[in-house]
Design a protein around this motif. Structure first.
Motif, PDB file in Angstrom:
ATOM      1  N   ARG A 148      23.563-105.257 -63.742  1.00 23.25           N
ATOM      2  CA  ARG A 148      24.279-104.174 -63.069  1.00 23.25           C
ATOM      3  C   ARG A 148      24.893-104.577 -61.740  1.00 23.25           C
ATOM      4  O   ARG A 148      25.913-104.037 -61.338  1.00 23.25           O
ATOM      5  CB  ARG A 148      23.327-102.990 -62.855  1.00 23.25           C
ATOM      6  CG  ARG A 148      22.779-102.416 -64.151  1.00 23.25           C
ATOM      7  CD  ARG A 148      21.890-101.214 -63.912  1.00 23.25           C
ATOM      8  NE  ARG A 148      21.362-100.679 -65.172  1.00 23.25           N
ATOM      9  CZ  ARG A 148      20.229-101.052 -65.729  1.00 23.25           C
ATOM     10  NH1 ARG A 148      19.464-101.967 -65.108  1.00 23.25           N
ATOM     11  NH2 ARG A 148      19.832-100.552 -66.882  1.00 23.25           N
ATOM     12  N   ARG A 149      24.221-105.491 -61.035  1.00 21.51           N
ATOM     13  CA  ARG A 149      24.725-105.915 -59.723  1.00 21.51           C
ATOM     14  C   ARG A 149      24.539-107.422 -59.592  1.00 21.51           C
ATOM     15  O   ARG A 149      23.625-107.994 -60.197  1.00 21.51           O
ATOM     16  CB  ARG A 149      23.958-105.205 -58.595  1.00 21.51           C
ATOM     17  CG  ARG A 149      24.123-103.690 -58.591  1.00 21.51           C
ATOM     18  CD  ARG A 149      23.490-103.053 -57.357  1.00 21.51           C
ATOM     19  NE  ARG A 149      22.051-103.291 -57.252  1.00 21.51           N
ATOM     20  CZ  ARG A 149      21.125-102.645 -57.945  1.00 21.51           C
ATOM     21  NH1 ARG A 149      21.480-101.728 -58.833  1.00 21.51           N
ATOM     22  NH2 ARG A 149      19.840-102.903 -57.766  1.00 21.51           N
ATOM     23  N   ALA A 170      13.993 -97.431 -59.079  1.00 31.79           N
ATOM     24  CA  ALA A 170      15.406 -97.691 -58.823  1.00 31.79           C
ATOM     25  C   ALA A 170      15.976 -98.510 -59.974  1.00 31.79           C
ATOM     26  O   ALA A 170      15.279 -99.373 -60.531  1.00 31.79           O
ATOM     27  CB  ALA A 170      15.586 -98.452 -57.512  1.00 31.79           C
ATOM     28  N   PRO A 171      17.229 -98.263 -60.381  1.00 33.92           N
ATOM     29  CA  PRO A 171      17.823 -99.072 -61.455  1.00 33.92           C
ATOM     30  C   PRO A 171      17.793-100.551 -61.088  1.00 33.92           C
ATOM     31  O   PRO A 171      18.139-100.938 -59.973  1.00 33.92           O
ATOM     32  CB  PRO A 171      19.264 -98.548 -61.542  1.00 33.92           C
ATOM     33  CG  PRO A 171      19.208 -97.173 -60.954  1.00 33.92           C
ATOM     34  CD  PRO A 171      18.166 -97.228 -59.873  1.00 33.92           C
ATOM     35  N   ALA A 172      17.346-101.372 -62.012  1.00 31.31           N
ATOM     36  CA  ALA A 172      17.242-102.806 -61.749  1.00 31.31           C
ATOM     37  C   ALA A 172      18.632-103.428 -61.649  1.00 31.31           C
ATOM     38  O   ALA A 172      19.566-103.027 -62.344  1.00 31.31           O
ATOM     39  CB  ALA A 172      16.446-103.478 -62.859  1.00 31.31           C
ATOM     40  N   ALA A 173      18.761-104.425 -60.763  1.00 32.68           N
ATOM     41  CA  ALA A 173      20.011-105.174 -60.684  1.00 32.68           C
ATOM     42  C   ALA A 173      20.228-105.970 -61.967  1.00 32.68           C
ATOM     43  O   ALA A 173      21.365-106.133 -62.429  1.00 32.68           O
ATOM     44  CB  ALA A 173      19.991-106.108 -59.479  1.00 32.68           C
ATOM     45  N   GLY A 202      32.254-104.649 -60.461  1.00 25.93           N
ATOM     46  CA  GLY A 202      32.401-103.256 -60.857  1.00 25.93           C
ATOM     47  C   GLY A 202      31.058-102.616 -61.128  1.00 25.93           C
ATOM     48  O   GLY A 202      30.138-102.690 -60.321  1.00 25.93           O
ATOM     49  N   GLU A 203      30.936-101.993 -62.291  1.00 30.10           N
ATOM     50  CA  GLU A 203      29.695-101.295 -62.658  1.00 30.10           C
ATOM     51  C   GLU A 203      28.752-102.172 -63.474  1.00 30.10           C
ATOM     52  O   GLU A 203      27.793-101.676 -64.057  1.00 30.10           O
ATOM     53  CB  GLU A 203      30.044-100.018 -63.433  1.00 30.10           C
ATOM     54  CG  GLU A 203      30.818 -99.014 -62.595  1.00 30.10           C
ATOM     55  CD  GLU A 203      31.083 -97.731 -63.352  1.00 30.10           C
ATOM     56  OE1 GLU A 203      30.378 -97.464 -64.344  1.00 30.10           O
ATOM     57  OE2 GLU A 203      31.997 -96.996 -62.961  1.00 30.10           O
ATOM     58  N   ARG A 250      29.416-107.224 -73.223  1.00 36.87           N
ATOM     59  CA  ARG A 250      29.935-105.909 -72.822  1.00 36.87           C
ATOM     60  C   ARG A 250      30.447-106.021 -71.400  1.00 36.87           C
ATOM     61  O   ARG A 250      29.690-106.191 -70.464  1.00 36.87           O
ATOM     62  CB  ARG A 250      28.820-104.857 -72.945  1.00 36.87           C
ATOM     63  CG  ARG A 250      28.395-104.628 -74.381  1.00 36.87           C
ATOM     64  CD  ARG A 250      27.159-103.775 -74.512  1.00 36.87           C
ATOM     65  NE  ARG A 250      25.914-104.539 -74.394  1.00 36.87           N
ATOM     66  CZ  ARG A 250      25.070-104.417 -73.400  1.00 36.87           C
ATOM     67  NH1 ARG A 250      25.329-103.580 -72.393  1.00 36.87           N
ATOM     68  NH2 ARG A 250      23.968-105.123 -73.373  1.00 36.87           N
ATOM     69  N   HIS A 251      31.753-105.945 -71.246  1.00 35.62           N
ATOM     70  CA  HIS A 251      32.388-106.302 -69.991  1.00 35.62           C
ATOM     71  C   HIS A 251      32.225-105.247 -68.907  1.00 35.62           C
ATOM     72  O   HIS A 251      32.021-104.070 -69.185  1.00 35.62           O
ATOM     73  CB  HIS A 251      33.881-106.577 -70.216  1.00 35.62           C
ATOM     74  CG  HIS A 251      34.115-107.735 -71.127  1.00 35.62           C
ATOM     75  ND1 HIS A 251      33.932-109.028 -70.752  1.00 35.62           N
ATOM     76  CD2 HIS A 251      34.504-107.779 -72.429  1.00 35.62           C
ATOM     77  CE1 HIS A 251      34.201-109.833 -71.753  1.00 35.62           C
ATOM     78  NE2 HIS A 251      34.552-109.095 -72.795  1.00 35.62           N
TER      79      HIS A 251
END
Length: 301
Positions: free
Chosen positions: A108-109, A150-153, A247-248, A297-298
């Motif tokens: 995600r990050r 928290a959402p994991a990176a 991005g996301e 998945r881009h």
């Protein structure tokens, strides 16, 4: 669930040695392992991906942006937490000789080299398989100090198979092999006989099935086979978003089929799908046997 804390990331080479010793001791004493997963998670706080890991990756795999470490390199640098769970005597499956089946990752990050990261690992399920028993390992990576909810990176689930170990009373039937017609390739990967040993230097994954014909035969392989994550790294090479374009986030999945026996040439096809992802197929160009199916998945713009 019991939480076990480690002050540093466990080294894979040491875990393999410990697990191999335990397997030999189990055989000598005819010890039976537990049939259930331990109710435990392992946490490593403040882990940092070192610069030397990036240099090794760049020499063997491809370019590295220190501000956005390649997704498979993140995996190699944090999976020691999951392996430490599998190397314990109370883990129901023996670690030596395990075969990699699948991966599913959400990235995600960006993860930057030298950034402090908190890593959590747990085994989330045993899966009956016609050839033995598989286990799913979940690893989550967060910025240091972030709460567990928290959402994991970065987070991934890896499935590994212990051949010949049947824990469930019912054994699934071997699924029918789908007919595979090789498509027109768009790329080719080439691996020499030392690819497994060099990738072990990069990743720290010294599983004997990847190192030499002699060590591989001891665990049921006719010759050394390529690491699954080496194939995943080739699949993703130059196809991940850089830090500025993240991005996301993005994700990727891979399912492994016939192993890549070293040395090898692998035919590959990348194909755009209707949902915006990239589908990846890799196969043996001589025998027409599939090695993997993958999907990238881009990141959204």
């Amino acid at each position: 669930m019991h939480t076990r804390a480690e002050s540093s990331m466990p080294a894979l080479a040491g875990l393999y040695r410990r697990a191999a010793g335990q397997a030999l001791a189990d055989a000598a004493r005819r010890r039976t392992r537990p049939a259930e997963l331990p109710d435990e998670r392992l946490v490593v706080e403040g882990h940092r991906i070192p610069e030397r890991a990036l240099r090794r990756w760049q020499a063997e795999i491809g370019p590295v942006d220190p501000a956005s470490v390649p997704s498979v390199l993140v995996h190699t640098q944090v999976f020691g937490a999951a392996m430490a769970l599998m190397a314990e005597p109370d883990f129901p499956l023996p670690l030596p000789g395990m075969v990699h089946l699948t991966n599913a990752v959400e990235h995600r990050r960006p993860a930057a080299a030298g950034e402090a990261l908190d890593v959590t690992a747990r085994a989330v399920g045993l899966v009956p398989h016609h050839a033995g028993t598989a286990v799913d390992l979940h690893v989550a990576v967060r910025e240091a100090g972030e709460p567990d909810d928290a959402p994991a990176a970065w987070e991934g689930v890896s499935r590994y198979l212990a051949r010949g170990v049947h824990l469930a009373p019912l054994r699934p039937e071997r699924p029918e092999r789908a007919e595979f017609t090789p498509p027109a390739p768009t790329a080719q990967w080439t691996f020499d006989g030392g690819a497994g040993r060099r990738y072990a230097e990069v990743s720290g994954d010294w599983n004997p099935i990847h190192l030499s014909a002699l060590s591989a035969r001891a665990f049921g392989q006719r010759r050394a086979i390529a690491h699954g994550m080496l194939l995943a790294a080739r699949m993703l090479d130059r196809r991940e978003p850089g830090a500025a374009a993240f991005g996301e986030g993005f994700g990727w999945d891979v399912e492994f089929h016939a192993p890549v026996v070293l040395p090898a040439r692998v035919a590959v096809r990348y194909e755009a799908a209707a949902d915006g992802s990239t589908r990846v197929s890799a196969w043996d160009p001589r025998r027409g046997r599939p090695h993997l199916d993958g999907r990238i998945r881009h990141a959204r713009p």
